[in-house]
Structures are given as C-alpha cells and as structure tokens.
Design an enzyme around this catalytic site. Structure first.
Site, short mmCIF file in Angstrom:
data_model
loop_
_atom_site.label_atom_id
_atom_site.label_comp_id
_atom_site.label_asym_id
_atom_site.label_seq_id
_atom_site.Cartn_x
_atom_site.Cartn_y
_atom_site.Cartn_z
N GLU A 117 -11.38 8.69 1.24
CA GLU A 117 -10.65 9.66 2.05
C GLU A 117 -11.12 11.09 1.81
O GLU A 117 -11.18 11.90 2.75
CB GLU A 117 -9.15 9.53 1.80
N HIS A 128 2.85 2.43 1.45
CA HIS A 128 2.65 2.33 2.90
C HIS A 128 3.78 3.00 3.68
O HIS A 128 3.86 2.83 4.90
CB HIS A 128 2.54 0.87 3.34
C1 LIG Z 1 -7.05 4.61 -1.26
C2 LIG Z 1 -6.85 3.58 -0.21
N1 LIG Z 1 -7.33 3.78 1.02
C3 LIG Z 1 -7.12 2.89 2.00
C4 LIG Z 1 -6.41 1.74 1.77
C5 LIG Z 1 -6.14 0.74 2.92
N2 LIG Z 1 -6.86 -0.50 2.68
C6 LIG Z 1 -6.27 -1.56 2.11
S1 LIG Z 1 -7.34 -2.80 1.82
C7 LIG Z 1 -8.62 -1.96 2.51
C8 LIG Z 1 -9.99 -2.56 2.50
C9 LIG Z 1 -10.43 -2.89 1.10
O1 LIG Z 1 -11.72 -3.40 1.10
P1 LIG Z 1 -12.40 -3.94 -0.22
O2 LIG Z 1 -12.33 -2.87 -1.27
O3 LIG Z 1 -13.73 -4.46 0.12
O4 LIG Z 1 -11.44 -5.10 -0.73
P2 LIG Z 1 -11.14 -6.45 0.05
O5 LIG Z 1 -10.07 -6.17 1.02
O6 LIG Z 1 -12.37 -6.92 0.68
O7 LIG Z 1 -10.65 -7.37 -1.03
C10 LIG Z 1 -8.19 -0.72 2.96
C11 LIG Z 1 -9.03 0.28 3.62
C12 LIG Z 1 -5.92 1.56 0.47
N3 LIG Z 1 -5.21 0.47 0.14
N4 LIG Z 1 -6.15 2.48 -0.50
#
Ligand SMILES: Cc1ncc(C[n+]2csc(CCOP(=O)(O)OP(=O)(O)O)c2C)c(N)n1
Ligand SMILES: Cc1ncc(C[n+]2csc(CCOP(=O)(O)OP(=O)(O)O)c2C)c(N)n1
Ligand SMILES: [Mg+2]
Ligand SMILES: [Mg+2]
Lengths: 334, 379, 334, 379
Positions: C65, C134
């Site tokens: 972000e 959230h």
């Molecule tokens: C700081 C932050 N930004 C955005 C989110 C929203 N979000 C939740 S899961 C996700 C994707 C995560 O991807 P990854 O790190 O590859 O983990 P995966 O879901 O593949 O296990 C996002 C953008 C969050 N939880 N925390």
C-alpha cells in the site's frame, strides 16, 4: 508504588533516570530504537543505558520504524517489556499499521491471553525550530485508537513518574514527550522523592475561579504563563494538566469546569479533528448547565506544521489564550 | 476428486509453474567496487567530463563548508554535510539530461545545486523560511525528502508515468545506507522492476546512519546485492571515484532510457563530517577511521588523475578554487540577508482554495498581526 | 459541472460509472490498486475499467500500500490523476506515512508548485460481517491531517457526483466508501441526470423541527430510519448528511441546529477522539445560545471493531439514536 | 585541509571500508526447486515421518473441504482454503518442537490445527464469534495474521527475545507470495539477519495474491533470491513435495537453533481453490492451469512414493481417509452448534482494566440489553 530519590535534572534526564530505574528493577525492560545505544538518542534521553545495561538491553536497531515496533511486539509476546523510541513524531508514521492493527488490538483479539506491555516513546510537538517532519503533534491519531494509553508529561517530576508507570503498565502506552520541554527544569524538586504516577489522573496545576484552561504537555507552561498574565485583566484562571489523554480524567476536568463555569482547551495540535474537539464535547456533555459560555479552543492552525521561522505564528501563545478567555461571554456574568 | 482416484503412474515431473523469472547471474554485483581513477579504465574517460566533475567537486566541497559555517552563524537551522561524498552528489546531478528527474534525500543539497537549482533556494528548507525553496518542475528536482526512503516510490511513479506518456525521461533517486532498511526502499524497486520503469536507485553507503554503523544496519554481502531480490542488476562502485560513479550511473541511465528497466547502484563512500552540525560524531567513531577515509578523498583522487594525465595544473586547480570561493562569497552574502517572511503564506498553499475554516484562521492571524503592529499592542 | 445520464444502479455501480466517465473524459486519470484490474476489485467497483481502458489505465499493482500510494504521488507529480484503491480501511494504514508526510503536504511544501491531484478510495466501516481489520472507521485519522479533503457519500447519486468531483479536484481527496452501502439502490433516480457535486457542502436529507441528527456515510440511512421512528414519539427530526468532513460545512449544519435547538451527532467510528467530538465542539462554539441541551453523540464504542457476531451491539442503531434524542432535555421545553 | 595539500603519491588503494559482509555465494538458492519424492533423495527419508505427513495431508485436505462447506451453510463468515498447499501447511507445523513458535498468515488455519490447536478454536476468527479463538501461549501459535506480512517482525522479535533469554526456541513465520511485496516483509528479515535471530521464513508461493499473478508481483528470479539482500540463505523447494518441504525447513530450523541465523524458504505451490469462498477465480485464471497443478497434487505425490516403497497400502489409505472423515464429522458437529456469545465481552479485554469511559459504555450496553430482554422492549 515505588519511591525513588532523584537528583536535580532536566526533563530529558528525568526520563533517562526513569528508564534506568525501570531497567535496574526489571530485567525484562529493553530499550530499542534508532541511535538509542551508542549515541544515547538524538535527544540524549537514553544516554548511558547501553553502557550500563549492555547493547542487548539498549539496542541500536536498523532504520525501520515498522520493524522496530513489530519486533518489539514479538519481544513483548515473549514476556519482555520493550520501550521503543521513535526518533521524531513524524517518523512514527511508518509504524502506524503495527500500532493500530497489532499493538492496540493484541490483548483484545486474544481475549486477554496476549497482552503487550509496550511503551512507545514519541518526542512530539514544535517550538524547537525543527525543519518539516520534526514538529508534528500526532496525539489525535493515538487518541482515536482504542487499546492504547496516551500519556504526556509537562513537568520533570511527571516525566519520571509517568514514564515509570508506562513501563510498568501491562498495556501499550504511547508516551508523548514534549520536545521543547526536554531541557526544562522548573518544576523539579530535587529534595522530594519522585513517585510513580498512576496513569489516567489529571492534575490542577493552578487553582483559580474565573475559568479553566484545560491543557497538556507542551502547552502547560504556556497556560501557566497565561494564567499569570490574566491576573492583570482581573481573571483568576485555573489550569488543568491532563497528563493522560487516554484514559481521560473526566472527574478532575469536570469538577474544575463546574467550579469555574468557563473553559478553554489549549493545545498545539491542529484544531480541526484535534484533541480539543473531544475534550470540549465531553466537557459540554457533562457540564452543560454549569457553562456560562461555550468551551472554546485555542489550537494550532489547520495546516502542515510551519517552517521554523514562522512557527511562532502557529503555536498557541499567551495572547491567543487570553483572547479566547476574553471571549467567554463575561457580560453574561454582570 | 478423492486422493485415491488421483493415483497412477509415478510422475517426477517438475511443478508446473516453476521457471526463474529472470536469470539471476547478470543481476549480481561484482565482488569489488568498480573503480576508474588510478586504473586502466581511466584512459577511456572523457577529459572534458573529468574536468567538469573536478570543478563541481571543488565547488561542492566549498558549498558544504560554507553551509556548515552558516549554521554556526545562525543563518541555517541545520545542515547535513555531504563532505567526502561529493563524487556521488555531483555525478548524480551531471549524469542526467535536462528532461530527467532527480529525487534527492535530505543530505543531497549538493546534488540539487549541481543540477542547477539556485544555491539559496536549495537551502530554504534548512534555513527555515519555508520547506521546499525551489519549484520542483523548473529543474525537475523533487523536494529534498526528510522521511527516509519515502521519495523512492515517487521516483518510480514519475518514471512510470513518463513512460506511459511516451516521454523519454529517466528518474534518479538517492538514498542512504540507513534508508535501505525502510519498507519504502523495498516497495519502490519492486514496483520499478515489475513495471520496468526507467529509474536508477543510487544508494550512498557512507558507513553510518547517524550513529549506527552499517554492520548494525544490514548483514547483506553488499547493499547492491539487494537488487537481485527485485530482479534488477545491482552495481557496486567506489563512491569516492567520481569517474566511476559517473560511468556506472551513466550506464544505468542509458539502460533505463532504452527500456531496459531499473538498476540499483551502491556507491561506497564515507561521511567525513558529523551527521549534521548538531551531531557529535566522536560519540560513535574514532578519528583514525575518518583519517583513513580522508586518504581516499574524492577530490584528491580526481585531482591526481587529472594532473597525472596533464589535464590539470596548478593554474587550473587555483582557478577551480577561485570559482568555488566566488560561489561561497555570493552564498554568504545572500544568506546573510534575512529572508522575506509573510506569515499569511501559512494559509496560502494548504489547498488550491482555502477551506472556510482556514479563511477564518487566516483572518484571525491577520487581526493578531495588525494588533501587534499597533504601538500599544507591541510586546 | 458535467451532466451525465445514468442507468439505475447500486452505489458500487455508480462509483464504477464515475471512474469510467472520468477516465473517458480525461486521459490522465489512472486507476490503480490491488486486484482492481482483471478482477475488477474485491467489491467489483472497478469492474470493466481495465478491459475498456487497458491495463495501463487500470492497473493491478504489487501488494504494497505504501508503494501504491507512493508511486501514485510520483505519477501525480508528472501530471497524471491517479485514483488509488485501498482494498479495505485497515489496509490503508501501511500507506499512512506517504499520506501524512507527502500526500497531505506536497502542495504546501512547494508553495503550490507541486499540487497532487490524487483520489484515494477507501472502502470503510462495518456492518458487513467482516472479520477483524475489515471494518474500521478510520475517518478520524484523515480529518486530523490538514491538506487532505475527506469526503464520503451516503447515496447512490452522491457516490457518482462526489467521486467525479474528487477526481477532478486538484487536491488530494480521501474518498471514504461506506462498504455496507455498496449494494444500496434506494436514493438513485435513474431518470434524473447526475451531476458532479461540489465538495464541501452538507445537505439536509430530511427536514424537521425538533432536533438535528448530524451524520454521514453509513449512518445516514440509519438516521433516516430513526427519524421515521421518532415520529411515533412525537419528534420531528432533521437529518443533515455532511458528505464532506473536510472542508466542513459549518453553514448548513449550524443553520439547522439554530433552527432546531438540539442536535445529536451519529457515526459508526469510535466516539472518543472520533469525528463527533469535533462536530459537537464546533456546533456548540457557534450555536451555544441556541442550544436547549448539549450536543450529544451516538457512536461506536471505544474498542477494536467487534467480530461479526457481535457487531450489531457496537453499531449505532435506531434505538440508540432515539435514546440520545430522548436525553436532549425536553423538559426544558415545556 | 585544502585539496592541494592532499595531493601526493598516486594511490589506487581500495576504499577503506570495503569488505563484503557475507560471502554471497552460499546464500543463493539452487536453480531448481529441491525435490525428494520421486527422486533418489526419497530413499533417505524417514518412513515414519512420511507416513505422519501423509496422514496429516489427508486430514488437512478434508479440513479444508469441510471448512469451505461450512461457509456455504453460513457457519463460517469466510474461509481461505489451502487446498493444494497442504504439504507446506503440514510440514511447517510438524517441523517445530513444542517449545518453538509458529506465526501463521491468514490462510494457514491448517498449519495452526496441525500444530495442535483445537480445530474449532482455530476457526473462531472465520466463524466470527471472536478474533483469535485460541490461547497463543498454549501451543505457541501467534494469532492468524490478516494484515499481510505484519506477523513477520513479530516472529523476529520473539525469536530474538528467546535468544536473549537463553531459551532454545525457534520461530517459523509464514507468508504468501503477495505478502513479500509489503514493507514489513523487508524489515523483518533484515532485523533477523542483523540480530542473527533464530527464525525461519516460509514463503508459500501459490502463484496468486487474490487475482494478481506472480508476474505482476515481482520480477525477481525467485522469491528465494530475496534472501541474498538480507545476508541469509535462500532455499527453493517444491512446495507440493511434503518430504522436501519438511527437509528444507528442518535444515533451516536446525541451523537457526544452532545459532546460524535465519533462512528464507520459498515453497512453490498452487492455490487450487479460489482465494476464499467469496472469490470467483474464473475471472483471472483458466481451468487448464488448475488442472496441470492438480496433476502435481501433494497428497498424490506422497501416496505414490509411499505405495511404491510398500509403506502404504489400500488399507492404510482407507484408514487415513477414515480418520479424516471422523475429524470432519466432529468438526461439523461442533460448528453446527451456535457459539456462546456474550456482548459484554466487547469491553472485557480492551485494556487490563477498563477505562472509566469503557465502564460507562459497558453499562450503557448492559442497560440496553436488559431493556431488550424485557417483553415490551423486544423488537
Ligand atoms: C496489508 C494488507 N493488504 C491487503 C490485504 C487484502 N488481502 C487479503 S489476502 C490478499 C492476497 C494475499 O496474497 P498472498 O500473500 O500471495 O497470500 P495467499 O492469499 O496466496 O495465501 C490480499 C491483497 C491484507 N489482508 N493485508
Ligand atoms: C523515516 C525516518 N526515520 C528516521 C529519520 C531520522 N533520521 C534522519 S537522518 C537519519 C540517518 C540516515 O542515515 P542514511 O540513510 O545512511 O543517510 P545519511 O545520513 O548517511 O546520508 C535518521 C535516522 C528520518 N528522517 N526518517
Ligand atoms: Mg548513511
Ligand atoms: Mg499467494
């Protein structure tokens, strides 16, 4: 309630002493931050701690505030009591996510199973001729974050007593240190042993009957000065030093306002969305029928902190406070 | 669906998605910092460039000294000197075309001045009459950034925007060794590499972040090695060798301009003065270390090369020194004048249009100042 | 002031349409954020934009972000108009330093030479059964940061009109989208062309004579419902939808309160240090002698946002609002 | 002092401070992900460990399926499934000693359960009756962390604290490929390497961050290559090969325990289901890709190895399946009961002692609930 004998000192030295005594009393207390070790901090507030307790107890960290606070969270999880220094107010912002999403929430999230006894020391406020990003008043952000205690001393004795209490607290405390009072000595009585001050209690710094100045931190001496100057105008002002913004001492504040019937909140932080709104609103809710006039606010302007050469126009000074007192509808009295 | 249905022939095939996204080998920095001065490479260096670098280094050193002197006279609030680091400062500025952008960190006043910004305007922040004293668009120099590493994503965004617009613009962003620990240092090169933005990151590793030595800052083989993790080349250069810094940066700029993406350059140098005039460096380092570095002085290194090759003589040295003195005298004269201050400026630029709240506050201050101006109101 | 014909739509669709129209009208408008491209955003608010304008105009960024906002700053420096999506309220915190130290200050720092026409869209607030992090109401942080505009729509029409204005603004706007109104349709009139709404104007959503409910965003429909319910108690409530927290429309708010003599501020955000304090304080400062009772506040409790199964106890609902209205010292009237 | 005085003999000596802080060569990951199953290395694997991994994988798959089913029945607010990633989830839990700590990311419920946390308590967050449902200290499992990468510095701090206290404790922290772009991902390993903290970082590269594929996330040769920039070894492993993941993690844990410092492990795997039950994966990826990965299923891979080596037969498979069904039935039964809710809990844990303000608010809610409970007050 510990009692400790201290020598005459500036606020900075009282803070150092508070950490030193806390570290001596409890091996789980660890000081960490940028330049806090070898250098003793850019304000020298941690001076001597690394030498006395070793670099593992007073640690120069890499330059990364989220990392500092985030690792401190992990250390607290394991039973340590980290005391984190953020070098300046504005340099605490990179740690904002750790602060809001973890530090403030961990106890609650885990139903009390994982408290975080963490102290976050933040030198704050202006009046020291600092260039941009070195003079922010960021207390509104912390006040609006449930789960944090927010404490700020205005006297040398309180600097010691409140910092000891913050370090002893089982909850995270944002400890705001008014930079421009670091070298103040006035209210320190070297003969009197200094005690740990409980967090959450405001104190009446000066009694008066005409109106109450509600203030904290860097603005306390300004309000004391204003109260002196007000005598010439025939006003006998009471000055309440909040000391703790969270929890808020409604009792002491409202008792004063009920007595005087008039109040001005004074702080350096920008007015709009600043602490004064909350304070004025809650005093009004509780003391409405005692009020002869609306609670007024004297605050910094709603702008990015000015450059050094213009900061005097921004900071609430004696004149501006007396102006506000003058607008407390004294006609209604007569 | 069930596990059993999936059984069958033994399949030692690799997982479907695996493929290195970049060949790591070319990304790795050399084991030794690249040097030009005093090596064979010097023969290939453009004499004109070397002379220009020299003149700027000498001026830069003088500027640093003058600015530090101004803090003692109360004419500057504070000054973080780049004495000893002039090769990086000057090369960073000189390597760029006019249309390119420079993103300096708080210590890089010299780079800002070498880029063409008025020497006084460059000091506005540190004098304290305003924040950024120059128009960033005029010389395409972003504000000196105090919150460390935060300017790096700006450089990436700007370079990306220029590329989207089809403009041939490169951004060069400067940061210190300490700044590489910040999250923004990580996010910026990652975006840059994914977007293949035309940006060059110059890390001046001057050994310290205020009092904290590099060993407490990172365990990386070098800061240039961080490049590999972003999929961009890392380059290690002797930061006191102006010709080497210029060459490495020029290569990176050329690569970025040609669409080859970002580069991370670590220049190894040393902060000869204290962190700022307000700092006491004896608290955290010994004289011996400083002395060693003074033996590897960027100006001396270049001067030797130039004199050895007959490109510079005593007259040339003296004339560079004279130019620097002239600059310093002019700076002194200008800085000894009190800047024009208008408190009403506080309200002029918070928004394009002041909010009703700010208009109220502005009028309050105006009234206060008027009252102050009246004889009886004066304090 | 552009006039655009629109089809019936939810608030989410109106927001999409606003971006689409802005992108079509101005090639410098770029949308960026996590999952905004191919997926169309986790709330589908950017649905179709990447397809229509290409991935360079509506870009899936890496997951960072501070990087998103920081690169957007750089893009704005070069003359683009980035519209940044923060995926959820709490995930905007990593960008806090960029927001406070750069986005809010750049114009001022450069004496107006380097304005940042940036829109930061933040889905905010609770009531959607979201797990922790959230459902934060983070508006107090933004309000306390001079240099930002803070805007939040409560109707489908405003969602369109205010987002167009935000994107057209030459200053950074934090555009707070009430998550639980994303699928609301009620106030949208498909026949009426939707105009760009100027930022900074509150609107009276319902006229009334007994007292004023001052509110914004997700609490507007709740207040409308409360006003309906209040009729049974004999109260005729006025509802003011602030729409813009910064700048604040003192004129509209105070005109209403002077008319009714009583006011309750309603928001989901925690009470202590929340927007209500500022609002109550400034209304009181300006309308003191018109007030029959102190301005009261109905807000979320001062705690980390509750888990889904308990959130209904936290959110200001009709009963709690009517309770507060009942405490407005009606005896004084008779 | 002046430049001229510094001239003298030509000195091509290297800059004083230069010395690589670490030898980069051993830090670099192998070119290919490490694999055990179906390779010669499998012969060396402990049969008991393989059987235990198998049982946990089968149970884990079933847990994922059951939890997803519970979202459809409204018994969970949301569930991010780790179907296809069970090898990483299970190995991460099994590789640790009881005294060690696990720092899971939001998708890692399975690792939490495999570590011994009650399967229902592990779901509290996702059911929505509270946030963290288990006592982190009981099984030394930190709360499932939703803000991505923010748990990584916690792991570093905890490991560091344990080391300072002289405790023999290792922390293992999990993060996704998307999470590696966050600033906290950068700051945590940097602190870990500087402090030589006993921590292992496990990056599950499952190809996507919600809809965003790895290519838009990073240009790095591999995520494991990021280790070099922190001065720690990077290891690349086939994340669907449970034996390989376990071995690589075990090596890293051993190294950390012995004082060798942190390791960064990238496990290449695939998220077979959508991001969560609320996500529509068809918007951003095709069936073909998913099918390819299903051919490289972690359970099938291990099952083949075990059956090929005669360590598992139909009966063993059936019994693993049965155990999983028993677990699922129990989970179903427990989750079909409404959780006990007490709204007063809202105020119980904000601080050790509620503030006067919270006491006021608590009493307000208590009064409201009492009024609600009265027949005429009921709505
Ligand atoms: C700081 C932050 N930004 C955005 C989110 C929203 N979000 C939740 S899961 C996700 C994707 C995560 O991807 P990854 O790190 O590859 O983990 P995966 O879901 O593949 O296990 C996002 C953008 C969050 N939880 N925390
Ligand atoms: C985010 C942030 N944190 C802390 C500071 C305070 N500070 C100013 S300079 C400095 C040290 C910077 O070291 P380095 O990046 O190596 O740059 P150098 O001073 O050596 O040029 C620190 C900690 C800051 N400006 N910004
Ligand atoms: Mg440095
Ligand atoms: Mg992923």
């Amino acid at each position: 309630m510990t009692t400790v004998a201290v020598k005459p000192a500036t606020m900075a030295q009282a803070l150092t002493r508070a950490m030193r005594d806390a570290m001596a009393a409890d091996p789980s207390v660890h000081v960490m931050g940028e330049d806090v070790g070898t250098l003793g901090g850019v304000f020298r507030v941690t001076d001597g701690l690394a030498k006395e307790f070793g670099e593992d107890r007073c640690t120069d960290t890499p330059l990364a505030e989220a990392g500092i606070l985030g690792t401190a969270v992990g250390m607290a999880m394991y039973g340590l009591r980290p005391v984190v220094e953020m070098q300046f107010d504005a340099f605490a912002y990179p740690a904002f996510e750790q602060l809001v999403s973890h530090v403030a929430k961990m106890r609650n999230r885990t139903r009390g199973k994982m408290p975080l006894p963490l102290t976050i020391r933040v030198p704050y406020g202006g009046g020291i001729g600092g260039v941009e990003h070195h003079s922010d008043s960021s207390e509104a952000y912390y006040m609006a974050t449930p789960g944090l205690h927010v404490v700020t001393p205005a006297t040398v004795a309180d600097a010691y007593g409140l910092l000891r209490a913050a370090i002893a607290s089982d909850d995270p405390v944002v400890f705001l240190e008014p930079k421009r009072l670091y070298w103040s000595k006035d209210s320190w009585n070297p003969e009197e042993p200094t005690t740990v001050e409980p967090i959450g209690r405001a104190v009446v710094r000066r009694s008066g009957r005409s109106a109450t100045l509600i203030t904290y931190g860097p603005s306390v001496p300004v309000c004391m000065e204003a109260a002196e100057a007000a005598r010439a105008e025939g006003w006998d002002l009471e000055v309440v030093d909040l000391r703790s913004l969270v929890p808020f001492d409604d009792e002491t504040v409202c008792a004063s306002v009920r007595r005087t019937g008039r109040a001005v909140v004074v702080h350096e932080s920008g007015g709009f969305g600043g602490p004064g709104g909350e304070i004025a609103a809650r005093v009004t809710e509780r003391c409405f029928h005692h009020l002869e006039a609306p609670v007024l606010r004297v605050a910094g302007f709603d702008l990015p902190y000015p450059p050094p050469m213009l900061e005097r126009h921004h900071l609430p000074g004696v004149d501006r406070i007396l102006d506000a007192v003058g607008r407390l509808q004294w006609e209604a009295e007569s | 669906m069930t596990v059993m249905e999936q059984r069958g022939a033994y399949r030692p095939t690799p997982p479907p998605a695996w493929q290195p996204r970049t060949d790591p080998a070319p990304l790795l920095p050399d084991a030794e910092p690249y040097r030009v001065l005093g090596t064979e490479a010097a023969a290939g260096a453009d004499p004109e460039l070397l002379r220009r670098l020299y003149a700027e280094l000498v001026k830069g050193r003088r500027y640093n000294a003058q600015a530090t002197a101004l803090t003692k006279q109360g004419r500057l609030a504070v000054y973080p000197s780049s004495t000893g680091q002039e090769a990086c400062e000057v090369a960073a500025a000189l390597v760029l075309e006019e249309r390119d952008w420079l993103f300096p960190s708080y210590r890089d006043t010299l780079a800002v001045v070498a880029r063409g910004v008025d020497p006084v305007e460059a000091l506005t922040l540190l004098r304290g009459d305003w924040h950024t004293g120059y128009d960033p668009h005029e010389h395409r120099v972003a504000p000196l950034s105090t919150p460390l590493a935060t300017q790096l994503p700006h450089a990436v965004g700007l370079a990306h925007a220029a590329r989207l617009k089809g403009d041939d613009v490169v951004a060069l962003a400067m940061v210190g060794d300490g700044g590489t620990s910040e999250g923004d240092f990580h996010e910026a090169p990652n975006f840059a590499a994914v977007w293949q933005a035309p940006v060059v990151f110059l890390v001046q590793n001057n050994g310290f972040a205020i009092s904290v030595p590099l060993a407490k800052q990172t365990a990386a083989p070098s800061l240039a090695h961080k490049a590999v993790g972003y999929g961009m080349p890392g380059r290690l250069v002797d930061g006191n060798d102006a010709a080497a810094v210029h060459e490495v940066l020029a290569d990176a700029v050329r690569r970025a301009r040609a669409g080859g993406g970002p580069t991370l350059v670590e220049a190894i140098t040393y902060r000869v003065e204290a962190h700022t005039n307000a700092d006491d460096a004896t608290r955290y380092r010994g004289d011996a270390e400083v002395e060693t570095w003074k033996q590897h002085d960027p100006i001396a290194l270049l001067e030797r090369e130039l004199t050895a090759r007959g490109l510079l003589d005593e007259t040339g040295i003296e004339s560079a020194r004279q130019d620097a003195e002239t600059m310093a005298a002019a700076l002194r004269a200008q800085m000894n004048q009190d800047p024009a201050l208008d408190p009403m400026d506080l309200f002029a630029h918070v928004y394009a249009e002041p909010t009703p709240q700010l208009i109220e506050q502005r009028e309050q201050l105006r009234a206060e100042l008027a009252a102050e101006a009246e004889p009886e109101g004066a304090q």
